[in-house]
Write a protein that holds these residues in place. Sequence first.
Motif, PDB file in Angstrom:
ATOM      1  N   PRO A   1       0.813  -1.211   0.000  1.00 22.37           N
ATOM      2  CA  PRO A   1       0.000   0.000   0.000  1.00 22.37           C
ATOM      3  C   PRO A   1       0.850   1.266   0.000  1.00 22.37           C
ATOM      4  O   PRO A   1       1.807   1.383   0.756  1.00 22.37           O
ATOM      5  N   ALA A   2       0.508   2.180  -0.901  1.00 17.16           N
ATOM      6  CA  ALA A   2       1.298   3.405  -1.047  1.00 17.16           C
ATOM      7  C   ALA A   2       1.218   4.287   0.198  1.00 17.16           C
ATOM      8  O   ALA A   2       2.086   5.106   0.449  1.00 17.16           O
ATOM      9  N   SER A   3       0.172   4.123   0.980  1.00 14.95           N
ATOM     10  CA  SER A   3      -0.015   4.959   2.166  1.00 14.95           C
ATOM     11  C   SER A   3       0.997   4.656   3.263  1.00 14.95           C
ATOM     12  O   SER A   3       1.167   5.432   4.187  1.00 14.95           O
ATOM     13  N   GLY A   4       1.691   3.525   3.147  1.00 12.27           N
ATOM     14  CA  GLY A   4       2.626   3.142   4.187  1.00 12.27           C
ATOM     15  C   GLY A   4       1.952   2.543   5.399  1.00 12.27           C
ATOM     16  O   GLY A   4       2.589   2.363   6.430  1.00 12.27           O
ATOM     17  N   ARG A   5       0.674   2.223   5.297  1.00 11.71           N
ATOM     18  CA  ARG A   5      -0.066   1.638   6.407  1.00 11.71           C
ATOM     19  C   ARG A   5      -0.257   0.137   6.192  1.00 11.71           C
ATOM     20  O   ARG A   5      -0.211  -0.352   5.071  1.00 11.71           O
ATOM     21  N   LEU A   6      -0.502  -0.565   7.283  1.00  8.70           N
ATOM     22  CA  LEU A   6      -0.800  -1.984   7.176  1.00  8.70           C
ATOM     23  C   LEU A   6      -2.202  -2.185   6.622  1.00  8.70           C
ATOM     24  O   LEU A   6      -3.143  -1.513   7.050  1.00  8.70           O
TER      25      LEU A   6
END
Length: 408
Positions: free
Chosen positions: A23-28
């Motif tokens: 995920p580009a958001s850097g979240r799990l």
Amino acid sequence: MTHDTTVAAGPATSAPAPSELPPASGRLPLPALLALATAVFVTSLTETLPAGVLPGMSADLGVGEAAMGQSVTGYALGTALTAVPLAARTAGWRRKRLLLTSMAGFAAANTVTAVSSSYALTMGARFLAGVAAGVAWALLAGYARRLAPAHLQGRAVAVAMTGIPLALSLGVPAGTFLGEAVGWRAAFTAMTVIAVVLLGWIALAVPDLPGEPRGGRAPVARTLRTPGVLPVLAVTVTLVLAHTILYTYVAAYLDHLGLAGSTGLVLLVFGAASLAGIWFTGRHIDRRLRALTLAGAILFAVAAAVFAVPAGSTALVLVAAALWGLGWGGAPTLLQTAVAEAGGDDADTAQTMLVSLWNAAMAAGGVAGGLLLDRLGADALPWSVLVLLVPVVVVVAGARAHGFPARR
């Protein structure tokens, strides 16, 4: 259990689709990871459920408890004998397809177990469940890693592996209480229902990922020569053997202490402590891999020593169960991470070897525990565990540079 952290690239001929990237958001991706955690839960609970309902299964199928304990051995053999060849044969399969196939196998195996009145048929179903576990453990941890951004991959594996302590803290005690209330068959029927619901969850929430390119796996012999791989595998075999000897026959041991009615409570305390252990591991594994592994082995050894005290005290047994759970809870994540780190570019092959050896040790633990119970009595169980844990502590303490580095 088992337990693979396959980190495979997609086919070299094409770039990964957007849904196949972290995920580009850097979240799990929590919905997907929680589905994987539930798959781990199903795998772990199917494996360990007989420990909580062993007396009922034994009486209903007309065999002794040591013989019924081999239902854990049969499951482990199914995984140990098939994990490596199945991992090779299915390496190119899409990950979601393979995971769905595995969970369908669990649904079928638990259904047969729930309705079987034959010991032989039950053992066959348990072997089938072990085969499904071999498929699952060959991809679950690696699936979790590939769904997460690089800097969160360790935490993603820890989230997925919460299924193990949840199975121990909630699943086995719930199955034990259900088995005592309405019969052990209801517990396996409930497992089928969970697996069927999970099939829909995976189909909706888990992104698909490609398998491995043809010829992508490293030879076993080369992987074994990689510094650090052998110490991790040796610790895995010995630690799992010790755990299985005690866990499979914990109901029989408690009955020997005159605490037969406390089995569900002991398993609940063990599982809750395991959940705390994996939570703590997830928080610190990126910086304290060796220290956590060493502390876990020592806690387990102390628990075995407390179990060996012939006091018959419920409070003392619960203390031992808590120490055992704290020591064991993070073990799957720690060992998976250690062998992946040691394996480097050959991590996928190293993980498949860990899966096979983990389950071979489980099978051996079921047999060894049964022999100890029949020939030496229940008192021998915790002492044998204590003896096995001594070399584990020695190897982990000495593997500073390779296998269990002080810092990752």
